[in-house]
Design a protein around this motif. Structure first.
Motif, short mmCIF file in Angstrom:
data_model
loop_
_atom_site.label_atom_id
_atom_site.label_comp_id
_atom_site.label_asym_id
_atom_site.label_seq_id
_atom_site.Cartn_x
_atom_site.Cartn_y
_atom_site.Cartn_z
N PHE A 119 0.87 -1.17 0.00
CA PHE A 119 0.00 0.00 0.00
C PHE A 119 0.91 1.23 0.00
CE2 PHE A 119 -2.82 -3.09 2.02
CZ PHE A 119 -4.08 -2.77 1.50
N VAL A 120 0.74 2.11 -0.97
CA VAL A 120 1.60 3.29 -1.09
C VAL A 120 0.74 4.55 -1.14
CG1 VAL A 120 3.25 4.49 -2.57
CG2 VAL A 120 3.41 2.02 -2.31
N HIS A 121 1.11 5.55 -0.35
CA HIS A 121 0.46 6.87 -0.39
C HIS A 121 1.53 7.86 -0.83
CE1 HIS A 121 -1.64 10.50 0.73
NE2 HIS A 121 -2.70 9.79 1.11
N CYS A 122 1.23 8.64 -1.87
CA CYS A 122 2.21 9.57 -2.45
C CYS A 122 2.17 10.96 -1.84
CB CYS A 122 2.01 9.66 -3.97
SG CYS A 122 2.24 8.09 -4.82
N GLY A 123 1.69 11.10 -0.63
CA GLY A 123 1.77 12.37 0.08
C GLY A 123 0.51 13.22 0.02
N MET A 132 -0.10 1.35 5.35
CA MET A 132 0.38 2.08 4.17
C MET A 132 1.72 2.74 4.44
SD MET A 132 -2.74 4.25 2.52
CE MET A 132 -4.19 3.34 2.05
N SER A 133 2.54 2.79 3.40
CA SER A 133 3.78 3.57 3.45
C SER A 133 3.48 4.90 2.78
CB SER A 133 4.89 2.86 2.67
OG SER A 133 5.14 1.59 3.22
N THR A 134 4.08 5.98 3.29
CA THR A 134 3.80 7.29 2.72
C THR A 134 5.04 8.16 2.68
OG1 THR A 134 2.26 9.16 2.76
CG2 THR A 134 3.15 8.45 4.89
N VAL A 135 4.94 9.24 1.93
CA VAL A 135 5.97 10.28 1.87
C VAL A 135 5.31 11.61 2.22
CG1 VAL A 135 7.43 9.11 0.18
CG2 VAL A 135 5.60 10.63 -0.61
N PHE A 161 11.74 1.06 -2.14
CA PHE A 161 11.54 -0.32 -1.71
C PHE A 161 11.63 -1.26 -2.90
CE2 PHE A 161 7.22 1.16 -2.63
CZ PHE A 161 6.60 0.06 -3.22
N GLN A 162 11.73 -2.54 -2.60
CA GLN A 162 11.78 -3.57 -3.62
C GLN A 162 10.38 -4.18 -3.77
OE1 GLN A 162 15.24 -3.30 -5.13
NE2 GLN A 162 14.48 -5.35 -5.49
N ALA A 163 9.90 -4.25 -4.98
CA ALA A 163 8.66 -4.96 -5.28
C ALA A 163 9.07 -6.11 -6.20
CB ALA A 163 7.66 -4.05 -5.96
N GLY A 164 9.25 -7.26 -5.61
CA GLY A 164 9.82 -8.37 -6.36
C GLY A 164 11.25 -8.01 -6.72
N ASN A 165 11.58 -8.00 -8.00
CA ASN A 165 12.94 -7.62 -8.41
C ASN A 165 13.01 -6.17 -8.92
OD1 ASN A 165 11.52 -8.03 -10.74
ND2 ASN A 165 13.09 -9.27 -11.75
N LEU A 166 11.94 -5.39 -8.69
CA LEU A 166 11.91 -4.01 -9.15
C LEU A 166 12.27 -3.03 -8.05
CD1 LEU A 166 8.54 -3.88 -11.15
CD2 LEU A 166 10.83 -4.25 -12.04
N ALA A 199 15.85 3.16 -9.81
CA ALA A 199 14.44 2.78 -9.82
C ALA A 199 13.92 2.64 -11.25
CB ALA A 199 13.61 3.80 -9.06
N VAL A 200 13.08 1.63 -11.47
CA VAL A 200 12.43 1.46 -12.77
C VAL A 200 10.95 1.78 -12.68
CG1 VAL A 200 14.09 -0.22 -13.63
CG2 VAL A 200 12.06 -1.00 -12.41
N LEU A 201 10.46 1.99 -11.46
CA LEU A 201 9.05 2.31 -11.23
C LEU A 201 8.98 3.47 -10.24
CD1 LEU A 201 6.06 1.63 -11.59
CD2 LEU A 201 6.35 -0.21 -9.92
N VAL A 202 8.28 4.54 -10.64
CA VAL A 202 8.17 5.75 -9.81
C VAL A 202 6.69 6.08 -9.62
CG1 VAL A 202 8.72 8.20 -9.57
CG2 VAL A 202 10.34 6.66 -10.71
N PHE A 203 6.29 6.22 -8.36
CA PHE A 203 4.94 6.67 -8.02
C PHE A 203 5.04 8.08 -7.48
CE2 PHE A 203 4.57 1.99 -7.15
CZ PHE A 203 3.73 1.69 -8.22
N TYR A 204 4.15 8.96 -7.93
CA TYR A 204 4.16 10.34 -7.46
C TYR A 204 2.74 10.91 -7.48
CZ TYR A 204 3.72 11.92 -12.33
OH TYR A 204 3.27 12.16 -13.60
N GLY A 205 2.56 12.04 -6.83
CA GLY A 205 1.26 12.70 -6.77
C GLY A 205 1.38 14.16 -7.14
N HIS A 206 0.85 15.03 -6.30
CA HIS A 206 0.93 16.48 -6.36
C HIS A 206 0.03 17.14 -7.39
CE1 HIS A 206 2.50 20.40 -5.46
NE2 HIS A 206 3.05 20.55 -6.65
#
Length: 172
Positions: free
Chosen positions: A31-35, A49-52, A68-73, A101-108
């Motif tokens: 579970f990821v929260h982008c702030g 949830m993890s958050t920034v 963080f690692q999600a499998g090998n990502l 990183a090969v996967l980036v989650f962001y908000g704003h």
């Protein structure tokens, strides 16, 4: 298969976060929260949830970035306000490259977006409380990694899959 639920910019709407946590518990791996939750760092939701920290989060216990690692990502999570995300993902790309990183989650921006540039996948789940842009729907997403394919599906606040918004990316 690995599933990541991503939400952002809830701006004090604690109920929707609790609802997401209970609905998806044991159905997603992260579970990821982008702030911009505007919640305290001691809120119980952060046990799930993890958050920034976003520009509207005044609790300085939240990290600016999360890796963080999600499998090998290798995954990077930021809010995006320090990366000029309203104009481009160039700032995010630099940080992702530095982090490997090969996967980036962001908000704003409060605007749904999923794109790939130079092998890096950038995903914005939109806002679960204050949508902007042409869609004007409260959204979150679930990213599913299966083999070398990442699929992003967007959902509205009623947990209905948004038609025509699913995207697939090849992971390099």
């Amino acid at each position: 298969m690995m599933k990541i639920l991503v939400v952002s910019d809830s701006h004090g709407n604690k109920e929707i976060l609790n609802e997401l946590a209970s609905r998806y518990l044991n159905k997603v791996d992260h579970f990821v929260h982008c702030g911009d939750s505007e919640l305290s760092s001691d809120d119980l939701i952060w046990g799930v949830m993890s958050t920034v920290r976003g520009n509207c989060d005044y609790d300085y216990q939240f990290p600016e970035a999360l890796r963080f690692q999600a499998g090998n990502l290798n995954v990077l999570v930021v809010h995006g306000h320090h990366h000029s995300v309203r104009s481009s993902v160039a700032g995010l790309k630099r940080e992702a490259e530095q982090a490997g990183a090969v996967l980036v989650f962001y908000g704003h921006t409060h605007i749904v977006k999923a794109e790939q540039e130079d092998g890096i996948i950038f995903i914005n789940p939109g806002s679960i409380s204050q949508p902007r842009g042409t869609l004007m729907e409260k959204t979150y997403c679930v990213a599913t990694v299966e083999g070398q394919t990442l699929t992003v599906a967007y959902y509205n606040e009623r947990h209905q899959k948004m038609p025509g918004m699913e995207k697939q990316f090849q992971i390099f």
